[in-house]
Each structure stands twice: as C-alpha cells, then as structure tokens.
Scaffold this motif. Sequence first.
Motif, mmCIF file in Angstrom:
data_model
loop_
_atom_site.group_PDB
_atom_site.id
_atom_site.type_symbol
_atom_site.label_atom_id
_atom_site.label_comp_id
_atom_site.label_asym_id
_atom_site.label_seq_id
_atom_site.Cartn_x
_atom_site.Cartn_y
_atom_site.Cartn_z
ATOM 1 N N GLY A 97 0.788 -1.231 0.000
ATOM 2 C CA GLY A 97 0.000 0.000 0.000
ATOM 3 C C GLY A 97 0.816 1.274 0.000
ATOM 4 O O GLY A 97 0.249 2.360 -0.138
ATOM 5 N N PHE A 98 2.141 1.160 0.125
ATOM 6 C CA PHE A 98 2.980 2.362 0.121
ATOM 7 C C PHE A 98 3.591 2.546 -1.264
ATOM 8 O O PHE A 98 4.336 1.687 -1.739
ATOM 9 C CB PHE A 98 4.086 2.245 1.172
ATOM 10 C CG PHE A 98 4.963 3.470 1.254
ATOM 11 C CD1 PHE A 98 4.478 4.648 1.802
ATOM 12 C CD2 PHE A 98 6.269 3.447 0.779
ATOM 13 C CE1 PHE A 98 5.276 5.785 1.871
ATOM 14 C CE2 PHE A 98 7.074 4.567 0.847
ATOM 15 C CZ PHE A 98 6.572 5.742 1.401
ATOM 16 N N ILE A 99 3.280 3.665 -1.923
ATOM 17 C CA ILE A 99 3.768 3.870 -3.296
ATOM 18 C C ILE A 99 4.779 5.011 -3.397
ATOM 19 O O ILE A 99 5.232 5.338 -4.492
ATOM 20 C CB ILE A 99 2.595 4.126 -4.269
ATOM 21 C CG1 ILE A 99 1.744 5.320 -3.813
ATOM 22 C CG2 ILE A 99 1.747 2.869 -4.410
ATOM 23 C CD1 ILE A 99 0.652 5.706 -4.796
ATOM 24 N N GLY A 100 5.151 5.597 -2.263
ATOM 25 C CA GLY A 100 6.233 6.568 -2.261
ATOM 26 C C GLY A 100 5.805 7.996 -2.527
ATOM 27 O O GLY A 100 4.718 8.259 -3.051
ATOM 28 N N ASN A 101 6.674 8.922 -2.161
ATOM 29 C CA ASN A 101 6.370 10.339 -2.296
ATOM 30 C C ASN A 101 6.225 10.768 -3.746
ATOM 31 O O ASN A 101 5.407 11.622 -4.081
ATOM 32 C CB ASN A 101 7.468 11.164 -1.614
ATOM 33 C CG ASN A 101 7.173 12.647 -1.624
ATOM 34 O OD1 ASN A 101 6.184 13.096 -1.061
ATOM 35 N ND2 ASN A 101 8.026 13.414 -2.277
ATOM 36 N N ASP A 102 7.026 10.189 -4.661
ATOM 37 C CA ASP A 102 6.962 10.579 -6.072
ATOM 38 C C ASP A 102 5.639 10.195 -6.731
ATOM 39 O O ASP A 102 5.305 10.720 -7.794
ATOM 40 C CB ASP A 102 8.108 9.924 -6.851
ATOM 41 C CG ASP A 102 9.415 10.680 -6.686
ATOM 42 O OD1 ASP A 102 9.376 11.798 -6.136
ATOM 43 O OD2 ASP A 102 10.465 10.152 -7.088
ATOM 44 N N ASN A 103 4.906 9.272 -6.125
ATOM 45 C CA ASN A 103 3.610 8.854 -6.673
ATOM 46 C C ASN A 103 2.438 9.384 -5.846
ATOM 47 O O ASN A 103 1.283 9.101 -6.158
ATOM 48 C CB ASN A 103 3.521 7.329 -6.727
ATOM 49 C CG ASN A 103 4.516 6.724 -7.691
ATOM 50 O OD1 ASN A 103 4.904 7.354 -8.667
ATOM 51 N ND2 ASN A 103 4.945 5.504 -7.424
ATOM 52 N N SER A 104 2.742 10.147 -4.809
ATOM 53 C CA SER A 104 1.711 10.621 -3.889
ATOM 54 C C SER A 104 0.972 11.830 -4.434
ATOM 55 O O SER A 104 1.570 12.721 -5.035
ATOM 56 C CB SER A 104 2.370 10.980 -2.551
ATOM 57 O OG SER A 104 1.529 11.776 -1.748
#
Length: 633
Positions: A394-401
């Motif tokens: 469920g964590f997709i990172g800041n660049d995808n947020s």
Amino acid sequence: MMRRKLMLTVLLGITGICSYGQGEYDVSKIPAGLTENAAIVIRNQEMVYEVKGLGSARQDYKTAVTILNKKGEGASNMYEYYDKFSNVYNLKATLYDEKGIKIKEYRSSDFKDRSAVSDGTLYSDSRIKFMEFLYASFPYTVEYSYSVDYNGILNYPSWNPASSWAMAVEKSSYTFKVPKSFSFKHLSSKGLKTDSTEVKDMKQYRWSCAAVPALVYEPMSAGLKGVNPWVMVAPNQFEYDNTKANIEDWTKLGSWLYQLSSGSQVLPEAAKLKIQLLIKDAKSPKEKIKILYRHLQENTRYVGVQLGIGGYTPIVAEKVSTVNYGDCKGLSNYMKAMLQEAGIKSNLVVIGSGMPSLNRKYASMNQANHMILCVPLEKDTTWLECTSSYDPTGFIGNDNSGRTVLLVTEQGGKLVETPLLKPSGNYLKRNTRVELNEEGNAAIQIDAQYANAQYEDNIGLMLIEPVNQRKNIMNSLGIPNMEITSVKYTQPDKDLPLLNENISLKSSQLLTGGGGKLFLTLNLLNRQENTLTPIENRKTPFAVSYGYLDEDEVIYTIPKGFKVEFIPKDIVIESEFGKYTTKVVAKDNTLIYTRTKSIINKQYPAEKYNEYVAFHKKLYQADKQKSILAKIE
C-alpha cells in the motif's frame, strides 16, 4: 531544447581552414542583453515537423548554439535517439570560433552510433547517433542539422527553446504541418502567438520567439515553463507498430491500453496452485493482497523491456512467472494476474512518477513514465508499487503521492487521485538522552522513528553495509568528536512504512565555556541550515518537495557540581509555510528540550520566496538557542 539533442564527441584539433572577416556567428553580434547571465545563447533554431500519415512523419532540425564559457559546455553535446520506427540522416555539424570563422565541418560519417540501452534494461531497440565537441577556447559556436523519418508515431515533438538556466535565445521557431483531415491538440505558454495558414491539403502552424534572456538559477524552482515560451503537440489518432489508437481523451487512451494488456493475465497451472496454497489461511482480501505482494517482492526483480509496442504492452503474466523478472508494466500485470486468481479485481495505473499530475484536459502519451496497480476494495483502496522489493503493502512513495493518474479499466481510462502523504504522516519522532559530565564528555542514546516519506528517504540505511551506515551517520549528525558505539535499523512491521533507528555514541566536545560556566546548544541533532538567501525580482515559482513533521525531545543530564543558570524562553514561529515550536524545562538534574517543526508542501508564487527565506532564517536562529550551566559554589 526540444527532445532533439545530439551528444557530439570529437576532440577538436584546430586543423580547419580559417578565413578572414566577420562571420554570421561572430559573438560580438549577440545583443548585450542576451549575454547577461548567459552561458549559452541559441543563435538560431528551426524545427519543421510534417505529419504525412497516422504513422508517418518527417522532421528537419537545424540550430546554432554559442557556448560562452565552460558552464555552458554541455550544450554542445548533441545527440539524437532513434529505433526501428525512425531513421536519422543528413547529419551535419560545423564549428566556428569567437569571430564566427569556420574551423571545421562534420558529415554523417563523423557521427558515432551506439545502443542507447540504459542500466536495468534487458531489451531495448533504442539507439543513438552522437558527437561531442570538446573545444578549449571559449566562446565558440556549434551549428548542426539533421533529418528524421518516422514510420511509427506515438507523440509529436514539443518545443521548449529556453529549456535551462543561463540559456538565452536570439530566435527560435517550430513549424508544424498536418493534413487538413487530421485532428490534433496543443498547449502553449501564456501569450504565445499561433500563426496558421493553409496550403493545398495541408494546414501549417508556426510558433516562434526572439530575444529571450537567460535566467540565473533560482533555488527550489518549480520550473521555467511559467516564464519561458513552450508548445506541446499531441495526436488524437496514431499508428505505431501495427497498432492504431484514438487518444482524443483519457477515456479512449485508457481503452487502448486496456486492449494492449487484455488476455495477458493467464498464469501457468503450477503458479495457480502456488497462489492458492499461499492464501489458503487468509481471512480477508486485505490479507490476501499482503501475502501475494510479499510473494511478488521476494520472487521477482525489475528489468526494463522497451521493444516497440512492448514498451507499452505488459509482458504476459505466464512469462513473468517463469523468468521471475519484468518491468513496471510486466510486474504490475503479474500482480494483477495473481490477485485475479485469488478472486480480487485490480486495475493497472498509468502515472508520471516524480512528474506533474496528468493534465485532465489534455490526453497524451508523454505525461507518464511508470505503471503501478490499484486494488479497489469495498471499504478502501490499496495501491501497489510492484517494482520495489521492500516497500510495505500500500505504500507507493512520495513521487507517486497526490498525483492525478489514469486507471485502466474495461470501460476505458478513468482519471483518479493517488493518496496524498500529508505532512503529519511524514514524521520523524526522536528521543535523545545525553549524559553529561563536568569535562564536557557525553554518552548519547538516540531512538528515532521515520514514517512514510521520511521512511522512504532513510530506508536505504537499513539496506547498506554496516561500515557505510557508520560513514553516513558520521557525515549527517554533525556531533563534534563523535565515536559511534552501536547502530541498529529495523522495520518493525513489513506492512507499514516505518523505520526505527537506534544509535549509541560518545562525544567529548558538547560543552563550551569557562569561568565556572558551561554553554550548551540545546538542539543537538536537527538544526535548520541557513542555506537560503533572498532573491530580488525572482522570476519562477518555487515548491517544497514534501511536507513533514519533526518532533524531537532531548533530555540532558546535568553534570555533577553544576546547576541550571539560564534557559531560553519558549518559541513559537508560525506562517503559511509551516510551524515551529521549542520549549525548555529544567526538572531535577535534567534539562528537557522539545522541538517541533512542521513544513507544508505546495507550490508558491515567486514573490513569496523572500518571505520563505525569512521564515527559514527565524528557524535557523531559534535552533541556536543555548542554556547556561553554572558551577555550584
């Protein structure tokens, strides 16, 4: 400078024939206003792109670039990518000295040609024709030209003549020719004029600019597109690698992508049996997702595949199951297939990782560079980054947020938003205990937890070798005369983006002073750096990369024979950029220092920058707070 670039490699022995007189590219002919702040001046740039059919086009490109000093040297590196759907020819280049006198000419045979496969890419048909000028005497001018024929089209070229800092433009133009029967779309910078004419069965559009001054680099800039001219052009229909597509809007673009991946989620029987075995005891869809995502991470690796339409079509799940590798499309599609076997529906997602959100009103193929997976459940939605071997479920990172992305569904493309990582969730919570003695020596214990974006920034510390961990700590903490006793990084729950840090160390120089008094800088680990300076008449907006919350508590044990003589007052600094607080309490034989710093991520207009600098300066000054300890008489 558009996507045309040609990387030119040739050490220039000055053996060309020089003629007398002032040449066209004499540097003295550049208007004075264009050399100010410039390392590069585009003397002339002409691009003509003619669409001949849905899958065919020709481009003719010519430019002359003056390199004023060493800072602009990279602009003489010229290169042009091509593949089996394009052919680069008629390459020519000429070198001129400061007076515009020709030094040397180059033809197509002088250009080098090699594969353009990047690291981590297993299959790619991309190649590059290039040459690189390394001329020691500044200034000089490089003029070059080439033509490209296309027999497959996904995008039309963009135009961005003043594309970098310290780059000025004398004149530049983009001429776009298209059959009257073809439809296309374009976006352009504010105020840019579009000239259009009709010639027989063709329609011609032209954009141009002149006397664009160079801009000095501005920290935290959100980009030059807000101040410099640019044009984006995209087809509504195209043909590529025996595939036709209609991308008039995101719905239709999504339909095409769905067709490309349709039927590619078939798994071999052995893989199906393995999946059923893995999830047999799972009690909910959420638990099944976690189990299968962990299986994906532990049994596959990322490898790029960029062959023709294969750059847009996922590798079939059956093959990924066999070879245990794939690119972002292949791994996302494989995860989709596993979830499908588990009875859980999911959708492939097209996203511009680290790029701006998709423009809702302008569908094109060049706004995205990545694919992830979306799993909509009854009460919530799980997003999966399928190329990572360590990210929690469920964590997709800041660049995808917080991005507008394209959900690929059976009904076509659907624009949705990825979850936004809020500042309060990107936290650092740290407790530090410092045992001081009268000689100024200290035993220090640091216990910290990083979450979400701050977890992402620091998870690499857990994955590197211990010797590199220690080097990183020595460089980052900034504690004087530091000796590390122990280091430990752990991820307490693999399903949560949390990283724990535990460090024990010693220092012999935390206290300064004399005459029976000791001075202690209270903020031991997390001081604001004073790296920003005001900019008068700033031109570009600026942005904070992500918002975060830091919470620090430092408990100092006062040395024997000393008492607290002075503690600073509480501080509260609040603005539209964030909030900062400090508090110091003397209790028994301890000093307890607490500090919070919350930064808001957003884009701000240029005129707000000096206010942001002033905010930072206040934090910098506040972080220098000292307490005074006095010797007990």
